[in-house]
Scaffold this motif. Structure first.
Motif, PDB file in Angstrom:
ATOM      1  N   LYS A  37      25.725  34.808  34.651  1.00 29.61           N
ATOM      2  CA  LYS A  37      26.553  35.126  35.817  1.00 29.61           C
ATOM      3  C   LYS A  37      27.386  33.909  36.212  1.00 29.61           C
ATOM      4  O   LYS A  37      28.579  34.034  36.497  1.00 29.61           O
ATOM      5  N   GLU A  38      26.764  32.745  36.222  1.00 30.23           N
ATOM      6  CA  GLU A  38      27.489  31.524  36.559  1.00 30.23           C
ATOM      7  C   GLU A  38      28.607  31.257  35.546  1.00 30.23           C
ATOM      8  O   GLU A  38      29.717  30.890  35.931  1.00 30.23           O
ATOM      9  N   LYS A  39      28.323  31.464  34.269  1.00 31.80           N
ATOM     10  CA  LYS A  39      29.333  31.260  33.231  1.00 31.80           C
ATOM     11  C   LYS A  39      30.478  32.253  33.386  1.00 31.80           C
ATOM     12  O   LYS A  39      31.653  31.893  33.250  1.00 31.80           O
ATOM     13  N   MET A  40      30.151  33.509  33.684  1.00 33.23           N
ATOM     14  CA  MET A  40      31.183  34.516  33.894  1.00 33.23           C
ATOM     15  C   MET A  40      32.063  34.154  35.091  1.00 33.23           C
ATOM     16  O   MET A  40      33.294  34.308  35.045  1.00 33.23           O
ATOM     17  N   ASP A  41      31.447  33.665  36.162  1.00 32.97           N
ATOM     18  CA  ASP A  41      32.214  33.240  37.334  1.00 32.97           C
ATOM     19  C   ASP A  41      33.142  32.082  36.985  1.00 32.97           C
ATOM     20  O   ASP A  41      34.306  32.056  37.401  1.00 32.97           O
ATOM     21  N   GLN A  42      32.643  31.123  36.215  1.00 33.72           N
ATOM     22  CA  GLN A  42      33.480  29.999  35.773  1.00 33.72           C
ATOM     23  C   GLN A  42      34.656  30.509  34.947  1.00 33.72           C
ATOM     24  O   GLN A  42      35.793  30.055  35.117  1.00 33.72           O
ATOM     25  N   ASN A  43      34.382  31.433  34.043  1.00 35.02           N
ATOM     26  CA  ASN A  43      35.440  31.979  33.196  1.00 35.02           C
ATOM     27  C   ASN A  43      36.492  32.715  34.020  1.00 35.02           C
ATOM     28  O   ASN A  43      37.689  32.587  33.760  1.00 35.02           O
ATOM     29  N   ARG A  44      36.047  33.470  35.023  1.00 36.16           N
ATOM     30  CA  ARG A  44      37.000  34.173  35.896  1.00 36.16           C
ATOM     31  C   ARG A  44      37.886  33.188  36.635  1.00 36.16           C
ATOM     32  O   ARG A  44      39.092  33.393  36.743  1.00 36.16           O
ATOM     33  N   ARG A  45      37.279  32.130  37.146  1.00 35.21           N
ATOM     34  CA  ARG A  45      38.069  31.124  37.880  1.00 35.21           C
ATOM     35  C   ARG A  45      39.064  30.435  36.949  1.00 35.21           C
ATOM     36  O   ARG A  45      40.227  30.213  37.322  1.00 35.21           O
ATOM     37  N   LEU A  47      40.375  31.669  34.217  1.00 33.58           N
ATOM     38  CA  LEU A  47      41.415  32.636  33.873  1.00 33.58           C
ATOM     39  C   LEU A  47      42.413  32.786  35.012  1.00 33.58           C
ATOM     40  O   LEU A  47      43.627  32.816  34.781  1.00 33.58           O
ATOM     41  N   GLU A  48      41.928  32.853  36.224  1.00 36.68           N
ATOM     42  CA  GLU A  48      42.820  32.974  37.377  1.00 36.68           C
ATOM     43  C   GLU A  48      43.717  31.735  37.498  1.00 36.68           C
ATOM     44  O   GLU A  48      44.910  31.856  37.766  1.00 36.68           O
ATOM     45  N   ARG A  51      46.369  32.033  34.884  1.00 33.93           N
ATOM     46  CA  ARG A  51      47.374  33.028  35.287  1.00 33.93           C
ATOM     47  C   ARG A  51      48.342  32.436  36.306  1.00 33.93           C
ATOM     48  O   ARG A  51      49.552  32.689  36.241  1.00 33.93           O
TER      49      ARG A  51
END
Length: 65
Positions: A37-45, A47-48, A51
């Motif tokens: 979950k922490e890794k996914m959150d890092q990846n989302r940030r 990516l944003e 962008r």
């Protein structure tokens, strides 16, 4: 101790061992889920942020044209 009592005691110990193993596995699962979950959150940030950089670059290019 009778044979029945001995078997009952063995089954209780086996049940307790299985319970402890299940708890340990659940703890590992929970820890892995948290790390993922922490890794996914890092990846989302990340990516944003990428962008946003791309949108800024596009806006600059439009102005230059």
């Amino acid at each position: 101790m009778t044979l029945g009592a001995q078997k009952s005691k063995e089954l209780a110990k086996e049940q307790e061992d299985i319970k402890k193993q299940a708890e340990a596995l659940q703890k590992q699962i929970d820890e892995l889920m948290q790390r993922n979950k922490e890794k996914m959150d890092q990846n989302r940030r990340a990516l944003e942020a990428e962008r946003e950089r791309f949108a800024t670059w596009q806006a600059r290019k439009r102005i230059e044209e």
